[in-house]
Design an enzyme around this catalytic site. Structure first.
Site, PDB file in Angstrom:
ATOM      1  N   GLU A   1       9.561   1.289  37.071  1.00 10.21           N
ATOM      2  CA  GLU A   1       8.819   1.800  38.229  1.00 10.21           C
ATOM      3  C   GLU A   1       9.390   3.103  38.778  1.00 10.21           C
ATOM      4  OE1 GLU A   1       8.464  -1.300  41.151  1.00 10.21           O
ATOM      5  OE2 GLU A   1       7.338  -2.611  39.823  1.00 10.21           O
TER       6      GLU A   1
ATOM      7  N   GLU B   1       5.809  -7.235  34.966  1.00 14.44           N
ATOM      8  CA  GLU B   1       6.101  -7.965  36.203  1.00 14.44           C
ATOM      9  C   GLU B   1       4.798  -8.364  36.871  1.00 14.44           C
ATOM     10  OE1 GLU B   1       8.660  -6.152  39.174  1.00 14.44           O
ATOM     11  OE2 GLU B   1      10.016  -5.394  37.619  1.00 14.44           O
TER      12      GLU B   1
HETATM   13  C1  FCB Z   1       9.090  -4.639  41.888  1.00 11.58           C
HETATM   14  C2  FCB Z   1      10.499  -4.485  41.395  1.00 11.58           C
HETATM   15  C3  FCB Z   1      11.245  -5.787  41.250  1.00 11.58           C
HETATM   16  C4  FCB Z   1      10.948  -6.731  42.391  1.00 11.58           C
HETATM   17  C5  FCB Z   1       9.468  -6.858  42.610  1.00 11.58           C
HETATM   18  C6  FCB Z   1       9.093  -7.804  43.717  1.00 11.58           C
HETATM   19  O1  FCB Z   1       8.641  -3.461  42.450  1.00 11.58           O
HETATM   20  O2  FCB Z   1      10.502  -3.841  40.132  1.00 11.58           O
HETATM   21  O3  FCB Z   1      12.606  -5.493  41.126  1.00 11.58           O
HETATM   22  O4  FCB Z   1      11.630  -6.344  43.508  1.00 11.58           O
HETATM   23  O5  FCB Z   1       8.925  -5.598  42.890  1.00 11.58           O
END
Ligand code: FCB
Length: 452
Positions: free
Chosen positions: A167, A354
């Site tokens: 990110e 994620e």
């Molecule tokens: C993302 C991050 C991860 C975690 C989630 C909830 O942005 O990459 O580390 O904090 O959010």
């Protein structure tokens, strides 16, 4: 292909974590300080002053955690390695104790038949590099390339998928513009320069990994937000376009089109930040990948706001159900971002690197956690991922954020995203109902999702 489930048989059902959020052992075996150690130790920066100094003590308890991963039947596990552990001074020879630690972990995953996806940078910049200017400076991208080359050489025989940067948007804008993440600066031009150097760092690392490990599989972990205008008015649509530009296109266009979006270059021209772009940078950033990883959490409905200096807009508060973070629960947004990625950018294999949710888990008298809200959340988002496959998206895996409750950055330990509960007093791990539920999803290849 299964009977009801659209997920292919070799779909990578996984879970994600990140080094600073789980490892703890902040001073063990020669680890150096990172910007998150400094930031979290600064009063007022994190919830109740929480830090990752101990976190889930995964550094000492990883065997138990990996056994849980194996018991759940995970096909893949995404972790990050800590730059500050591997290169305590941000440059030079790798710390042998850190190499040994990660090699042991990776060998154990392989022995358990779990594929490893390794992120090189999940926000824990060695403090010494921030002291020299951090990501707004090109030297940090160059240092990152060196770190990537050495780490790939040291671990490459044991890593299945590489992800240079997690990110870049968050690292750049939350860290250098909004200032709610480390290093906590509030300077928009610095953030834009950081964005470019994170992009360059990604590209340099792709080349470094490929050079060190022939045949390496390298991808990304881009955060993709579903952006919609609050109304059909020209001003709301314009604000939504800018929000999409600043959050999504500023990172996806260089990766897959080899250029920054023209409208965003125009919008940011007064800052002069993109003077940082040097000849050859865009080719470096657009180095071909083997897969694209998408992190997804949000839809933003954007309304025009001329008083907003950055992108002339603001996100409306969510109107429907939310998680404990007040993040809107809207599975169809996941389908939308996946389809958009395919339509506008690439037909590479896609992994959701994620997806998950924080809820205020209640612990029963017997220590169990019946997290029906997380089960519903994941059920909805996984079905939305399935619908994206039916629409032709080349989706190959889904990594739940997160395997364990962990240090949630500025929110400290107050937000719990885990399939597994961590009691931070005792470091006891307890499978939540969502973990048991996920085990069935994996075992049935997605057939046990609530398709009807
Ligand atoms: C993302 C991050 C991860 C975690 C989630 C909830 O942005 O990459 O580390 O904090 O959010």
């Amino acid at each position: 292909m299964n009977a009801i489930s659209p997920f292919p048989d070799d779909f990578l059902w996984g879970a994600s974590t990140a080094a600073y959020q789980i490892e703890g052992a902040a001073e063990a075996d020669g680890r150096g300080p990172s910007i998150w150690d400094t930031f979290s130790a600064t009063p007022g920066r994190t919830f109740e002053g929480h830090t990752g100094a101990v976190a889930c003590d995964h550094y000492h308890r990883w065997r138990e955690d990996f056994q849980i991963a194996a018991d759940l039947g995970l096909k893949a596990y995404r972790m990050s390695v800590s730059w500050a552990r591997l290169q305590p001074r941000g440059r030079g020879d790798l710390n042998p104790a850190a190499v040994a630690f990660y090699r042991e972990q990776l060998a154990d995953l392989r022995a358990k038949g779990i594929r490893s996806a390794v992120t090189l940078y999940h926000w824990d910049l060695p403090q010494v590099l921030e002291d020299e200017g951090g990501w707004p400076e090109r030297a940090t991208a160059e240092a990152f390339a060196d770190y990537a080359a050495r780490t790939a050489a040291a671990l490459g025989d044991l890593v299945d998928e590489w992800i240079p940067i997690n990110e870049a948007w968050c690292a750049a804008f939350l860290g250098y513009h909004v200032g709610v993440h480390a290093p906590g600066r509030q300077d928009r031009t610095a953030a834009l320069r950081a964005a470019h150097h994170l992009n360059v760092g990604h590209g340099l690392a792709v080349a470094a990994i490929r050079n060190a490990v022939p045949g390496a599989k390298v991808g990304s972990a881009v955060i993709m937000t579903d952006v919609e205008p609050a109304s059909d008015s020209a001003t709301d649509r314009e604000a939504a376009r800018l929000a999409d530009g600043g959050g999504n296109r500023l990172f996806l266009d260089p990766l897959f089109k080899g250029s920054y979006p023209e409208d965003m270059l125009r919008h940011f021209a007064p800052t002069g930040a993109f003077d940082a772009v040097r000849p050859g940078d865009m080719e470096t950033i657009a180095a071909p990948l083997d897969f694209v990883g998408v992190n997804h959490y949000h839809r933003f409905v954007i309304e025009a706001d001329p008083s907003d200096e950055h992108l002339k807009g603001r996100a409306l508060p969510p109107s429907g159900p939310v998680t404990s973070f007040d993040w809107e629960i809207r599975p169809d947004s996941l389908r939308r971002v996946l389809e958009r990625l395919s339509a506008d950018y690439t037909d590479l294999p896609v992994y959701i690197t994620e997806s998950g949710a924080s809820f205020d888990d209640a612990v029963g008298a017997d220590g169990t956690v019946d997290d029906a809200d997380r089960v519903d959340y994941l059920d909805g988002y996984m079905k939305a991922a399935g619908r994206a496959i039916e629409k032709g998206v080349n989706l190959r895996g889904y990594f739940v954020w997160s395997l364990l409750d962990n240090f949630e950055w500025a929110e400290g330990y107050a937000k719990r995203f885990g399939l597994v509960r961590v009691d931070y007093e005792t470091q006891r791990r307890t499978l939540k109902r969502s973990a048991e539920w996920y085990r069935d999803v994996i075992a049935t290849g997605g057939e046990s999702l609530s398709w009807n």
